[in-house]
Design a protein around this motif. Structure first.
Motif, mmCIF file in Angstrom:
data_model
loop_
_atom_site.group_PDB
_atom_site.id
_atom_site.type_symbol
_atom_site.label_atom_id
_atom_site.label_comp_id
_atom_site.label_asym_id
_atom_site.label_seq_id
_atom_site.Cartn_x
_atom_site.Cartn_y
_atom_site.Cartn_z
ATOM 1 N N ASP A 1 0.826 -1.216 0.000
ATOM 2 C CA ASP A 1 0.000 0.000 0.000
ATOM 3 C C ASP A 1 0.855 1.258 0.000
ATOM 4 O O ASP A 1 0.589 2.212 -0.717
ATOM 5 C CB ASP A 1 -0.917 0.027 1.229
ATOM 6 C CG ASP A 1 -2.059 -0.970 1.089
ATOM 7 O OD1 ASP A 1 -2.056 -1.721 0.089
ATOM 8 O OD2 ASP A 1 -2.921 -1.002 1.975
ATOM 9 N N LEU B 1 2.321 1.669 -3.429
ATOM 10 C CA LEU B 1 1.330 2.113 -4.416
ATOM 11 C C LEU B 1 1.004 3.598 -4.239
ATOM 12 O O LEU B 1 0.874 4.331 -5.215
ATOM 13 C CB LEU B 1 0.041 1.294 -4.282
ATOM 14 C CG LEU B 1 0.149 -0.198 -4.606
ATOM 15 C CD1 LEU B 1 -1.192 -0.890 -4.401
ATOM 16 C CD2 LEU B 1 0.640 -0.422 -6.023
ATOM 17 N N LYS B 2 0.872 4.026 -2.992
ATOM 18 C CA LYS B 2 0.597 5.437 -2.722
ATOM 19 C C LYS B 2 1.745 6.301 -3.232
ATOM 20 O O LYS B 2 1.531 7.290 -3.923
ATOM 21 C CB LYS B 2 0.454 5.666 -1.211
ATOM 22 C CG LYS B 2 -0.965 5.620 -0.708
ATOM 23 C CD LYS B 2 -0.948 5.764 0.818
ATOM 24 C CE LYS B 2 -2.337 5.893 1.395
ATOM 25 N NZ LYS B 2 -2.950 7.200 1.277
ATOM 26 N N SER C 1 1.819 6.493 -7.064
ATOM 27 C CA SER C 1 0.764 7.279 -7.707
ATOM 28 C C SER C 1 1.033 8.780 -7.538
ATOM 29 O O SER C 1 0.659 9.573 -8.385
ATOM 30 C CB SER C 1 -0.621 6.885 -7.200
ATOM 31 O OG SER C 1 -0.736 7.140 -5.828
ATOM 32 N N HIS C 2 1.719 9.147 -6.464
ATOM 33 C CA HIS C 2 2.058 10.565 -6.304
ATOM 34 C C HIS C 2 3.179 11.026 -7.217
ATOM 35 O O HIS C 2 3.437 12.218 -7.347
ATOM 36 C CB HIS C 2 2.419 10.870 -4.842
ATOM 37 C CG HIS C 2 1.204 11.141 -4.041
ATOM 38 N ND1 HIS C 2 0.492 12.297 -4.166
ATOM 39 C CD2 HIS C 2 0.538 10.374 -3.155
ATOM 40 C CE1 HIS C 2 -0.562 12.246 -3.376
ATOM 41 N NE2 HIS C 2 -0.565 11.093 -2.748
ATOM 42 N N LEU D 1 2.533 8.430 -11.764
ATOM 43 C CA LEU D 1 2.348 7.155 -12.452
ATOM 44 C C LEU D 1 1.048 6.515 -11.968
ATOM 45 O O LEU D 1 0.631 6.727 -10.834
ATOM 46 C CB LEU D 1 3.523 6.210 -12.161
ATOM 47 C CG LEU D 1 4.906 6.725 -12.553
ATOM 48 C CD1 LEU D 1 5.973 5.690 -12.229
ATOM 49 C CD2 LEU D 1 4.954 7.071 -14.033
ATOM 50 N N ALA D 2 0.408 5.745 -12.840
ATOM 51 C CA ALA D 2 -0.798 5.021 -12.450
ATOM 52 C C ALA D 2 -0.433 3.556 -12.244
ATOM 53 O O ALA D 2 0.389 3.014 -12.973
ATOM 54 C CB ALA D 2 -1.866 5.154 -13.534
ATOM 55 N N VAL D 3 -1.021 2.941 -11.241
ATOM 56 C CA VAL D 3 -0.758 1.519 -10.983
ATOM 57 C C VAL D 3 -2.088 0.795 -10.977
ATOM 58 O O VAL D 3 -3.068 1.289 -10.428
ATOM 59 C CB VAL D 3 -0.131 1.286 -9.591
ATOM 60 C CG1 VAL D 3 0.349 -0.149 -9.467
ATOM 61 C CG2 VAL D 3 0.988 2.254 -9.330
ATOM 62 N N ARG D 4 -2.130 -0.367 -11.575
ATOM 63 C CA ARG D 4 -3.345 -1.167 -11.448
ATOM 64 C C ARG D 4 -3.008 -2.631 -11.344
ATOM 65 O O ARG D 4 -1.926 -3.064 -11.749
ATOM 66 C CB ARG D 4 -4.289 -0.908 -12.610
ATOM 67 C CG ARG D 4 -3.686 -1.265 -13.928
ATOM 68 C CD ARG D 4 -4.623 -0.839 -15.037
ATOM 69 N NE ARG D 4 -4.219 -1.469 -16.275
ATOM 70 C CZ ARG D 4 -4.920 -2.418 -16.874
ATOM 71 N NH1 ARG D 4 -6.038 -2.852 -16.381
ATOM 72 N NH2 ARG D 4 -4.485 -2.944 -18.001
ATOM 73 N N GLN E 1 0.970 8.603 -16.498
ATOM 74 C CA GLN E 1 -0.366 9.147 -16.618
ATOM 75 C C GLN E 1 -0.356 10.333 -17.564
ATOM 76 O O GLN E 1 -1.291 10.579 -18.277
ATOM 77 C CB GLN E 1 -0.776 9.649 -15.241
ATOM 78 C CG GLN E 1 -2.093 9.113 -14.760
ATOM 79 C CD GLN E 1 -2.299 9.562 -13.341
ATOM 80 O OE1 GLN E 1 -1.786 8.978 -12.408
ATOM 81 N NE2 GLN E 1 -3.026 10.651 -13.183
ATOM 82 N N ILE E 2 0.729 11.068 -17.518
ATOM 83 C CA ILE E 2 0.813 12.320 -18.263
ATOM 84 C C ILE E 2 1.579 12.097 -19.561
ATOM 85 O O ILE E 2 2.619 11.446 -19.562
ATOM 86 C CB ILE E 2 1.518 13.376 -17.388
ATOM 87 C CG1 ILE E 2 0.580 13.763 -16.248
ATOM 88 C CG2 ILE E 2 1.927 14.594 -18.188
ATOM 89 C CD1 ILE E 2 1.250 14.576 -15.172
ATOM 90 N N LYS F 1 13.640 4.388 -13.509
ATOM 91 C CA LYS F 1 14.270 4.641 -12.209
ATOM 92 C C LYS F 1 13.360 4.241 -11.054
ATOM 93 O O LYS F 1 13.800 3.611 -10.099
ATOM 94 C CB LYS F 1 14.624 6.127 -12.077
ATOM 95 C CG LYS F 1 15.921 6.444 -12.787
ATOM 96 C CD LYS F 1 16.367 7.877 -12.559
ATOM 97 C CE LYS F 1 17.642 8.140 -13.338
ATOM 98 N NZ LYS F 1 17.592 9.434 -14.050
#
Ligand code: ZN
Ligand code: ZN
Lengths: 175, 352
Positions: free
Chosen positions: B191, B194-195, B198-199, B202-205, B224-225, B240
């Protein structure tokens, strides 16, 4: 991690949206992601629908007259764009430019492209090589700071080669 | 139509030896969205336009040296199972299946491919085993240059490559890695990771095999961008961050083993026993045991298997692959039989 929306299921999708320097975390379970229409068949991720979902926020500000705007090539209307989150054709980028720029800032944090340029666009080739050199120079600094001198020498050779190519061909150079 | 692919094995790219960080990172993928300047995007274009796009891209592909051994596969000519096979091999997605006049151009080693008339006219894709973001980008970049020599892309200097959805505009690039993180899951650090990820933009799924439940220890990380950053910067960043995650994962694996090696070994050898002897294996059960065997390779507990073999198994035991290799449409239980048989056979083969 628990889904932040329903607070029941295990979250499976994690991302953050940064809007006006404010970062909002999303940790969603599968059914919430489906309800928000950002996950489709075969578990494919459709972030654009989240953006389409952002549109209602913006709507009160938009005067009614603006929604009459339509693309002269594909006929897409401003309303259609807001509903689907998708554009109809390359010309739409010009038609909806004023609406797009703030949206792009919302999605990407900026509306300015700094990446690759097609080779055929005049100086495109040279432009890309210059970017390559900039990147190599960054690598070079990093290699030197980490005392990887062999790698540094190799990078320096690469830079020299690109510089001489740029000089000899003038501009466009396809690798 | 029969697919011009070798169904006995996965794409040759997956079988390469010595994938960088292959103990944690399964594969790297970079996809570029491109559109032709003179046509509407696929969701709006009429059949005539879609056909014209398909022809133009095929012609351009024919001129590219990088695609000289490629096959052009028209999606509407395939059976449902054949379409699903391409999905399982990560060559196409659901959206391309739903497109009226889509095609996919697949180079012989399957590492390079181009989806035509998906959400955008072109989705150019390169895949590499292990953590190889920068190399993967270089490959897809060169193919993009090749195609651009013939095709007139929709591009604006201010906002970059024009795409149907504004989420992809700019570089049009989606770069991702598929990672296996059983250590971070087991030690409950996932967790936090993942947090943090995402900050970092990047997106994680969760990563899905068959069925609706994600495979618990596999995650896909992607940018994401797509606008306002250069391609090298984006792939470099993912590489990295992934390297940091990989080193955390290894620490967790080491800690797990030193803390309770008996439990770790028991899980692994049970998986080994079941996979070599079971007669019925659901996709979920098989996947979780194959995941355990990846750890067996990491801890050097079982010498007859390699990570590549296991990566291949993940693809070959999926439903459409099982149907095609057995030559008929299998019901759920028949699939479980075929899956168990395939795994038994594969795990008895000695590696070269
Ligand atoms: Zn939920
Ligand atoms: Zn338009």
């Amino acid at each position: 991690m628990q889904c932040k929306r329903c607070k029941k299921n295990e979250a499976k999708i994690h991302f953050a949206k940064i809007i006006n320097n404010q970062s909002t975390e999303y940790h969603l379970c599968e059914s919430c992601a489906k309800e928000m229409n950002i996950m489709g068949a075969n578990h494919e991720f459709h972030l654009e629908n989240l953006i389409a979902g952002l549109a209602p926020d913006a709507e009160p500000e938009a005067p009614a007259a603006e929604s009459k705007l339509a693309c002269p090539v594909c006929g897409l209307t401003s309303g259609g764009f807001k509903r689907t989150g998708r554009l109809g054709c390359p010309r739409c980028y010009e038609t909806f430019y004023d609406e797009l720029i703030p949206l792009l800032r919302k999605i990407h944090g900026s509306s300015h492209h700094t990446g690759k340029v097609p080779m055929r666009l005049g100086e495109g080739g040279a432009h890309n090589r210059v970017r390559e050199i900039k990147k190599l120079r960054r690598d070079l600094r990093e290699a030197i700071s980490q005392e990887e001198y062999e790698r540094a020498a190799h990078i320096r050779d690469q830079i020299k080669q690109i510089e001489s190519e740029l000089k000899s061909t003038g501009a466009v150079n396809e690798s | 139509m029969t697919l011009p692919l070798n169904m006995e094995n996965t794409g040759p790219w997956m079988r390469a030896d010595g994938a960088p960080d292959g103990d944690v990172v399964v594969s790297s993928r970079v996809r570029l969205a491109r559109n032709l300047a003179q046509h509407a995007f696929p969701h709006v274009a009429n059949d005539t336009a879609l056909r014209a796009v398909r022809q133009a891209v095929s012609d351009a592909a024919e001129r590219s040296k990088m695609l000289k051994n490629a096959h052009v596969i028209q999606i509407e000519k395939l059976s449902d199972i054949e379409k699903q096979v391409l999905v399982e091999r990560h060559l196409i997605n659901q959206r391309l299946i739903e497109s009226k006049l889509g095609s996919v151009i697949v180079e012989r080693d399957e590492a390079l491919s181009v989806m035509v008339n998906e959400e955008d006219h072109l989705r150019i894709q390169a895949m590499e085993p292990g953590l190889a973001m920068i190399d993967t980008w270089r490959v897809v970049d060169s193919l993009d240059n090749d195609l651009e020599a013939t095709l007139d892309y929709a591009f604006r200097p201010d906002i970059g490559y024009c795409t149907a959805c504004p989420t992809n505009v700019g570089t049009g690039m989606r770069a991702s890695v598929l990672v296996h993180l059983p250590g971070l899951v087991e030690t409950k650090q996932i967790d936090k990771v993942l947090k943090a990820v995402s900050h970092l933009g990047l997106a994680v799924r969760g990563f899905y095999g068959e069925g609706t439940e994600p495979m618990s220890n596999f995650f896909q990380i992607s940018n994401q961008i797509t606008l306002s950053r250069g391609e090298e910067e984006i792939v470099d960043n993912i590489e990295k961050i992934t390297r940091q995650i990989a080193s955390k994962e290894r620490e967790a694996r080491k800690w797990m083993y030193s803390e309770d090696h008996l439990h770790v070994e028991d899980t692994i050898f049970r998986a080994w026993g079941i996979l070599r002897h079971a007669r019925l294996l659901s996709s979920k059960e098989a996947m979780s045991h194959v995941s355990a065997l990846r750890l067996a390779v990491y801890y050097k507990l079982i010498h007859d298997i390699t990570t590549q073999m296991l990566n291949e198994l993940f693809v070959l035991i999926q439903p459409a692959h099982l149907c095609v290799s057995s030559g008929k449409d299998l019901q759920a239980e028949e699939r479980d039989v075929a899956r168990a048989e395939l795994i038994r056979t594969r795990l008895r083969m000695k590696t070269a």
